[in-house]
Structures are given as structure tokens and as C-alpha cells.
Design a protein around this motif. Structure first.
Motif, PDB file in Angstrom:
ATOM      1  N   TYR A   1       1.875   1.970  -3.479  1.00 13.28           N
ATOM      2  CA  TYR A   1       0.742   2.542  -4.220  1.00 13.28           C
ATOM      3  C   TYR A   1       0.579   4.028  -3.889  1.00 13.28           C
TER       4      TYR A   1
ATOM      5  N   GLN B   1       6.064  -5.033  -8.964  1.00 15.45           N
ATOM      6  CA  GLN B   1       5.397  -4.120  -9.896  1.00 15.45           C
ATOM      7  C   GLN B   1       6.112  -4.047 -11.247  1.00 15.45           C
TER       8      GLN B   1
ATOM      9  N   ARG C   1       0.831  -1.210   0.000  1.00 13.96           N
ATOM     10  CA  ARG C   1       0.000   0.000   0.000  1.00 13.96           C
ATOM     11  C   ARG C   1       0.865   1.259   0.000  1.00 13.96           C
TER      12      ARG C   1
ATOM     13  N   GLN D   1       3.184   6.158  -5.565  1.00 16.65           N
ATOM     14  CA  GLN D   1       2.972   6.337  -6.998  1.00 16.65           C
ATOM     15  C   GLN D   1       1.766   7.220  -7.302  1.00 16.65           C
ATOM     16  N   GLN D   2       0.662   6.983  -6.572  1.00 12.61           N
ATOM     17  CA  GLN D   2      -0.585   7.672  -6.884  1.00 12.61           C
ATOM     18  C   GLN D   2      -0.689   9.053  -6.251  1.00 12.61           C
ATOM     19  N   GLN D   3      -0.039   9.231  -5.086  1.00 16.33           N
ATOM     20  CA  GLN D   3      -0.193  10.500  -4.381  1.00 16.33           C
ATOM     21  C   GLN D   3       1.134  11.230  -4.230  1.00 16.33           C
ATOM     22  N   THR D   4       2.114  10.753  -4.966  1.00 14.21           N
ATOM     23  CA  THR D   4       3.419  11.410  -5.068  1.00 14.21           C
ATOM     24  C   THR D   4       4.012  11.821  -3.718  1.00 14.21           C
TER      25      THR D   4
ATOM     26  N   ARG E   1      -6.677  11.056   2.187  1.00 16.78           N
ATOM     27  CA  ARG E   1      -5.981  10.213   1.210  1.00 16.78           C
ATOM     28  C   ARG E   1      -6.672   8.865   0.999  1.00 16.78           C
TER      29      ARG E   1
END
Length: 854
Positions: A435, A507, A432, A438-441, A600
């Protein structure tokens, strides 16, 4: 002559072993320490025609034993380890395309089977020291046996141990051939030196060793429960050890290089003092040891459902372990063992230790079962099944973590988590965090997560002084960054780096520009709590009114040292807990930013309607709440109509909390309950429902609930006719029987209704003036005459002034006996009243003599 040429006891059954493996698929071999089962037998396997071209896996329960045995076997072949014989450990391996015999730890075999369900290249799996029954060994055996029974009937299994041939294992393997070898051990003299005070055992062993190190000729092996005990003795013995003796610690957290230094032969002219945990009980031979000092204690990791973590517990070792420890002194020569406890103590101990499967954390094992396709332990041929309740709780934990579906199948997250070489909770944390990065920098969040996982897998890097008043795991991360090469910091960082690489491979980001970060000014250390919550969502904790006191999302109260900086935080995530006398104490935690977590999408709240009884308003109050598990995040009172079922539930909760006495039952209801309980006590053949307080409280929803659906205030509640509600629980026939057998009144000859007072301590009582009893020769009763269970009433006879003058349960005896004395007193005190000489045949009356004559 090389050591391989020496005759060993196992050689005497070589032909039997070879024949059994040639003609059968399963073999049980019992061989005492020193027989050669680990160092001689494996080399025979390489020459078996039936295993030609097939790989052989030799399982060892400990890393140090696996590496040393592999090196020893390779040396006997005149080769380098990694050629014909190699080893594979968790973070280290030496194998090649030519390797046929791999010495591995049990967890490695599980991963091999998960990737190759048929063990296509393997001909034989050997489980050494199987009597230790570790959780990993049980799982690896169950999977191997499942492969043998379902996919590879040609796969061979060999179980070896010093004390193996138990009835349970024979039952599991009915087709197995059982062989037994003699051992090679020298006599070991046992003596006992128990401390005068068991609590001061460390001081006692220190005293014993101070005298031994300068007197004993040879090396000494000391068994201790923990690394802390090893450090204590090492520090306090430094000034007493002679120059000719080397002090060597030996425990699992040491590097393999350090462990090998402890078991290697001492230089010529020197001896060793080896301070070891139970890692040295089996497999390892420490040359030169002819004296064992046994504390009789061990530390065992027991999974605690209260803390959701393993708790190290110190306990007395079993007899089998004590015998194994003593045997270390007689591996190469005659020896001596000093047990620092009494012989009586030894005789009282259990024969065997409790198996790990009954006390360890089951989550990693159950993840492997789900990965294999099973959804309960019973589906695999396990030697022993864990306690059913513990197993079901563990399955539920994995479901709540989102790693398994309700059908106990791996979810998308679960499939990825299963391939990480760490605890499922930590693997999910890594997944997590990657993730989120990557998604929330959030830069370097994965690096921070890997460091946290590696930290949590090790003992706390802060010493006792540092730990006091500082449970913040963020401070440990900063310590690692500042001093990456100190103590075990380097090992923790290396593990974090391995986890980082694996996460990228998961990944398919092996070409990623991401790099592992160890710079404290670049790591998002303020987000430790946002990372930890993925591993322990139930351990989000909200501050209570008292400093340092928190309530967790799973409803348990925990305590942070009140001087700790985290003790003033509104929310924390508890990473480690410890059970103390006053409750659960937080030993590792991080600040938790709930607003950020909600924003978030890391956590989410639920809305509900909450009812509670307000003591000041004396009524039920309704509130709309946002909750996170057991935590109330926000609450607002509301005047909206409350669903009836919630009202009933709230009233029942309040009444149970306060007890029946909180209700205003009234005299009528209290008397009804007394009559009812008296009937249940004396007329049991009637079988009326139970109405004691415990039962009534447990059944509130049934007898009171239907009348609470629109009641809001205590005043409304008090106006209920409780006697009617209770009486209506009886059928019409029961009600009539009740009235007949336990009447409210006794009606005397004059027609007066006299209340009968019921009690569980004695017979029912009725009070009335003596004049109204004249002519009554049969004592009135309550109860069932037809069943011969009637009970005579206690008659409290009153004077004309309504004062008690006599008590009797036999009116005839009273008239014939003490009445004369009573008559004389009454005539003197109440001359206007009628006091006949023959009351049994007189007429009952309420009148005085003057009115009777008229």
C-alpha cells in the motif's frame, strides 16, 4: 519379489481395516514402526468401492516424509509420482487431474479446507503419525472433524500412529472403530554411556563417535538437538571418518534434495554416518542403520510472551521419543542403541512430550479459526484446548494488529493476510508495504518487505562472529543482494519471490509492470524500520540514558550490544529478541525514523496529561505528553488545572512507591494504628477492618483518595489529619466499641490520665507512680470483658522521680509479695513520701507525708 509383495504385519488386519472403512466413518489405527501403515495401507484405499472417484488425502507431519512416501507408493504402482499418487508441499507439488491419492503436509490440508469447506472431491482424510500432535495437525484434524460433523457425514477419517489409542482421543471420537496391528521390528540392544559432566555432552558424543566410526560395521544414525550441534560434530569428525563412510547431515532447513541424499541407500561397499535432528524419529527409514546414538536432547520452539516470538529451548526428550529413536536401529535388522545419558535419567523422564499447542505461537492457528468463523478454540472439536490465558493473549494480539475486530472477526486487512503462506505479522507487513509503495511512491518497498519476511522466517544468515556487534537486519538484506547464491540465500530469495507474486495476485496485479528487485542500490533499505513496524508495532523502542538500553512501546526494556552501530540510534524496531539473564537482548533490528513514520501515517501518537511527583519541587507536576504506547515522544509542563482523579491516582502511585513511612502520620496516628492492630490481633470476634501497611496501601483510593482531590504539594499532604481519616472508616457503633475496648488512657484513683502504650508483641503498658495505685486490688485491663477476651495491662510502677521500680500484671500479688522489699528501698530513698505497710487498703495519693497530715 518386489518389496510390495513382502508380507508386512499390517497385512494381517487388511480385511478388518477395509471392513471398518466400508461400514464406519472414523477409524483409529495403532501400528508400531515397520508395520506398513504408511507404505502398504494407502494402496488398499485406492481399491475401495466406497472411495471410487473420490480423492484421498494422506497427511504427513514432515515434508521429507511426504515426498518420499509419495514416491515410494507411486513406484509400487509402476507409475511416475504425480499420476495416481502425488504430493503437495508448501512450495512444491506433483499432482495431476488423475491424482487420487495426495500425500500432503498438515498445513496444506488446512488451506484446502479453507477454500473448499465441504471437501467436495474428498472421500477420506488419513492422518499419519498423529501421535506427534503438531499444532498444524491439531488444527487440520479439528477442521476436518468439523466438516465431518456439520457438513459431510459421509466423509471418512483415519487416524494412524505408533502410539495413538489414548483415552483423550477415544473420548473425542466416541463412534470410532479402534484397530491395532502388530509391528515388524528387530531386537534393539540398549546401552547407556552418560557423560561425566552433563555440560560437556557435545565433547562426550564426539569422543564416542571417534571410536565408533572405525569399529562399527554398518550405518550410524546420531540424534542431536540442533543444526549447530550437527555442524560441530561434522567439522570435528572429518579427519576420523574412514573413506568407506559417508557423512550426511539431516535436518529441516536442508532442501528436500539434500534430505533425500541423507536417507537414500549408501553405495555398495559404503556406510553412512547420519547426523540428524528429531526429523528422523518417525516415518523415515534410513537403510543400513543398525546403530543409533541418542543424545537424549531436542530443541523445541516455545512461544515467549516476553519477546513475542518463538524461543528455541533445549530440553530432555520424553520416554516415547527415546523409544522411537532407539527403534530406528531395528527397522531392517537387529541393532543397537547407545543412549548418552543414564538409565536412571531415562526412568525419570516424562512419558510423553508436552503437546505443541500448549507452547507454540497461537497467532497463525487463531487466524485460521477466525477465517473458519470461530472465535474461540472451544467452538471446534479439537483434541486439546490451549491454556485459556495464552489463547486470550493471542486473540488480543491479533486485534491490536488490526487483523481482527473486537468480536474476533476478520477485518479487511485480516481477510487478505489470512491467505498469505507466512506468519500473520509478516503478511500484514507485506500488505501495508504494498500500500505504501502504491500510495506514497516508495519504489521497491514490497520487494524489500518480502526479503525481510523471508529472512525472519529463517535462521540468521550471519554467523556468530558476524552477529557480534551487528544486529542490523539491513546488513542482512545487503548480504543477500551481494551473494544471492551463497548457502541458504537462494532459498530465502526464492521464498521472497513467491511472496512477491502472491502479493501481486492479492491485488489482482498479475499484469503489473512491477518486478521483484534484488539490487541493493535500488532497494529502499533505509526504510527497513518503516516496514518492520507493521509486523511489530509494539517493538518500537526508544533509547534510554544508558548506551544500548531501550524501552519498547509495550513497556519492556531491551538491550542492544553497546558496540553495535544501532546502539546509538534514537529509535529502533526490534525484529527479534532473546531472553538472557540480564534481560531481553535485541538480536535483529532496524533503525526507525519516527518523524517519517508519523508523517506517512504509519504510526500515530496520542496526547495525554501526565502527572508525576517532582522530588526537587516536592510537589506534583503536570505535563502534556505525546505518547506512543509506553514511549513518551514529547513532554511539556503545564500549569492548567489537573482533573481530580488524576491527582488522586498520582498521589496513590507515589505513596505506594515510597511506603506509608513517607507520610507524616504523626504520633497520634501511629498510636491509633497500634491500638487498631492490637484489637484485630486479640479481639478477632469484633471483626474490625484490617489496617496493616499492605492493606492500607492497597486501599489508598478508598480511605485517603477523597481528601487528595485538590492537594498539590507534599506540605499540604502532611497537614492532613490522618488519624481522623482512618478512624472515620469505622461506623459510629464501631468507633464507640473501639474506644471502649482499646482506651487511650487508664484513669487511676487520683484522676490522673495515664497513656496506655499498645504493642503487638506484648500486652498494653501503662506507667504511673506507686502512690497513685494504693488501694487498687484489681489489675486494670483492655479488651472485651463480656467475651472473656480482656487482657491485663502491664503496670510499670514508678518511683516519685518517675523512674521504673517494678513491672507487674497482678497488683494483688505485688502488694502481698515484693512490695515489702520495694517499700524498704523507697523509704530510704524518698523518706518524705508515704509508704504504707498495707498498700492494698491505703488511699491513693499524689502528696507527700507532710501534705497528707495537713
Amino acid at each position: 519379489m518386489t518389496s510390495s509383495a513382502k508380507n508386512l504385519p499390517i497385512d494381517d488386519i487388511k480385511s478388518d481395516v477395509i471392513s471398518a472403512l466400508k461400514n464406519h466413518q472414523t477409524l483409529l489405527l495403532t501400528a508400531p514402526p515397520g508395520a506398513g501403515k504408511s507404505t502398504r495401507l494407502p494402496l488398499w484405499l485406492l481399491d475401495l468401492d466406497s472411495l471410487s472417484g473420490s480423492k484421498i488425502y494422506l497427511l504427513q507431519p514432515r515434508r521429507i516424509a511426504a515426498k518420499n512416501i509419495a514416491c515410494y507408493l507411486a513406484k509400487q504402482l509402476g507409475e511416475q509420482v504425480g499420476d495416481t499418487v502425488g504430493y503437495r508441499l508448501r512450495n512444491e507439488s506433483k499432482v495431476s487431474k488423475n491424482t487420487r491419492l495426495e500425500v500432503i503436509t498438515e498445513g496444506i490440508l488446512t488451506q484446502i479446507i479453507q477454500h473448499d469447506a465441504e471437501l467436495a472431491d474428498c472421500g477420506l482424510v488419513v492422518f499419519d503419525e498423529f501421535h506427534e500432535r503438531s499444532l498444524n495437525a491439531d488444527l487440520a484434524f479439528a477442521l476436518t472433524r468439523d466438516v465431518q460433523l456439520g457438513l459431510r457425514d459421509d466423509l471418512k477419517i483415519l487416524l494412524m500412529s505408533a502410539t495413538l489409542a489414548t483415552e483423550e482421543i477415544k473420548t473425542q471420537l466416541p463412534e470410532a472403530v479402534c484397530l491395532e496391528s502388530a509391528g515388524r521390528s528387530y531386537p534393539v540392544d540398549i546401552s547407556y554411556q552418560a557423560p561425566s559432566n552433563a555440560r560437556l555432552w557435545r565433547e562426550h558424543i564426539l569422543t564416542v563417535l571417534k571410536s565408533l566410526v572405525n569399529q562399527h560395521q554398518g550405518s550410524i544414525l546420531v540424534f542431536l538437538p540442533s543444526t549447530g550441534d550437527i555442524r560441530y560434530l561434522a567439522e570435528n569428525l572429518l579427519n576420523y571418518i574412514p573413506d568407506s563412510m559417508l557423512l550426511c547431515p539431516l535436518y529441516g532447513d536442508l532442501s528436500l534434495t539434500q534430505q533425500q541424499q541423507a536417507i537414500a541407500p549408501a553405495p555398495r561397499g559404503q556406510h553412512k554416518l547420519v547426523l540428524a535432528t528429531n526429523i528422523a524419529e518417525t516415518s523415515l527409514t534410513i537403510e543400513g542403520v543398525n546403530l543409533v546414538v541418542d543424545s537424549g536432547l531436542e530443541n523445541v520452539a516455545i512461544y515467549d510472551n516476553q519477546t513475542l516470538s518463538n524461543k528455541l529451548t533445549q530440553r530432555a526428550i520424553a520416554k516415547a521419543s527415546a523409544i522411537q529413536r532407539a527403534g530406528r536401529a531395528g527397522r531392517l535388522q537387529a541393532g543397537h542403541c547407545i543412549r548418552l545419558y543414564s538409565n536412571d535419567d531415562f526412568q525419570r523422564r516424562n512419558e510423553q512430550s508436552v503437546s505443541e499447542i500448549q507452547q507454540a505461537d497461537l497467532l497463525p492457528m487463531l487466524m485460521e479459526l477466525a477465517r473458519w468463523g470461530a472465535n474461540e478454540c472451544m467452538q471446534l472439536p479439537m483434541v486439546e484446548i490451549p491454556d485459556e490465558k495464552r489463547e486470550q493473549l493471542a486473540w488480543q494480539e491479533l486485534i491490536s494488529l488490526g487483523l481482527l475486530s473486537a468480536q474476533k472477526q476478520l477485518t479487511t486487512d485480516g481477510k487478505q493476510v489470512a491467505s498469505f503462506p507466512c506468519h500473520p505479522r509478516f503478511a500484514k507487513m507485506l500488505l501495508r508495504s504494498q500500500y505504501l509503495e502504491q500510495q506514497q511512491t516508495i519504489s521497491h518497498l514490497l520487494s524489500l518487505a518480502c526479503l525481510l519476511a523471508a529472512l525472519l522466517e529463517e535462521r540468521d544468515i550471519f554467523n556468530a562472529e558476524q552477529r557480534f556487534g551487528d544486529c542490523d537486519i539491513a546488513h542482512r538484506v545487503m548480504q543477500l543482494c551481494r551473494q544471492p547464491k551463497k548457502g541458504n540465500h537462494q532459498r530465502i530469495i526464492q521464498q521472497a519471490q513467491r511472496l512477491f507474486r502472491l502479493a501481486l495476485q492479492q491485488q489482482k496485479q498479475t499484469q503489473s509492470t512491477q518486478h521483484f528487485c534484488l539490487a541493493s542500490n535500488e532497494l529502499p533499505i533505509q526504510h527497513c524500520g518503516l516496514i518492520l513496524v507493521h509486523a511489530y508495532p509494539e517493538r518500537i523502542a526508544k533509547k534510554r540514558n544508558n548506551q544500548g538500553h531501550y524501552l519498547t512501546a509495550y513497556g519492556k526494556g531491551v538491550v542492544v550490544n553497546e558496540v553495535d552501530a544501532l546502539a546509538s540510534e534514537s529509535y529502533i524496531v526490534a525484529a527479534q529478541l532473546f531472553q538472557k539473564q540480564h534481560g531481553l537482548t535485541v538480536t535483529l533490528a532496524a533503525e526507525f525514523n519516527l518523524v517519517q513514520a508519523l508523517k506517512r501515517g504509519i504510526v500515530s501518537t496520542e496526547s495525554n496529561t501526565h502527572l508525576h511527583f517532582d522530588q526537587q519541587l516536592n510537589r506534583i507536576v503536570s505535563a502534556n505528553q505525546q505518547v506512543l504506547g509506553a514511549l513518551v515522544i514529547k513532554s511539556e509542563n503545564t500549569s492548567q488545572k489537573v482533573p481530580p482523579e488524576l491527582l488522586v491516582a498520582c498521589w496513590c502511585q507515589q505513596i505506594r512507591k515510597k511506603g506509608l513511612s513517607w507520610l507524616k502520620l504523626g504520633e497520634k496516628t501511629e498510636q491509633l494504628l497500634l491500638r487498631w492492630r492490637w484489637l484485630n490481633s486479640t479481639q478477632q470476634h469484633i471483626e474490625f477492618p484490617v489496617v496493616d501497611e499492605e492493606f492500607l496501601l492497597s486501599q489508598l483510593e478508598q480511605w485517603l483518595g477523597p481528601y487528595l482531590t485538590d492537594i498539590i504539594s507534599k506540605n499540604q499532604l502532611d497537614k492532613l489529619n490522618f488519624s481522623e481519616l482512618l478512624f472515620n472508616q469505622l461506623s459510629y457503633q464501631q468507633q464507640q466499641k473501639f474506644k471502649q475496648l482499646a482506651p487511650v488512657y487508664f484513669v487511676g484513683p487520683t484522676g490522673r490520665k495515664c497513656t496506655i502504650r499498645y504493642s503487638l508483641e506484648q500486652a498494653p503498658i501503662v506507667s504511673l507512680p506507686m502512690q497513685e495505685l494504693y488501694g487498687v486490688t484489681v489489675t486494670p485491663t483492655a479488651g472485651d470483658i463480656s467475651n472473656n477476651s480482656q487482657v491485663p495491662l502491664i503496670i510499670e510502677i514508678l518511683s516519685p522521680a518517675k523512674r521504673p521500680i517494678q513491672v507487674t500484671q497482678d497488683l494483688v500479688a505485688f502488694w502481698q509479695g515484693s512490695y515489702q522489699a520495694v517499700q524498704k528501698d523507697m523509704k530510704a530513698q524518698y523518706p518524705k513520701h508515704f509508704w504504707p505497710d498495707d498498700p492494698a487498703n491505703a488511699e491513693a495519693t499524689r502528696k507527700t507525708k507532710r501534705h497528707i497530715k495537713s
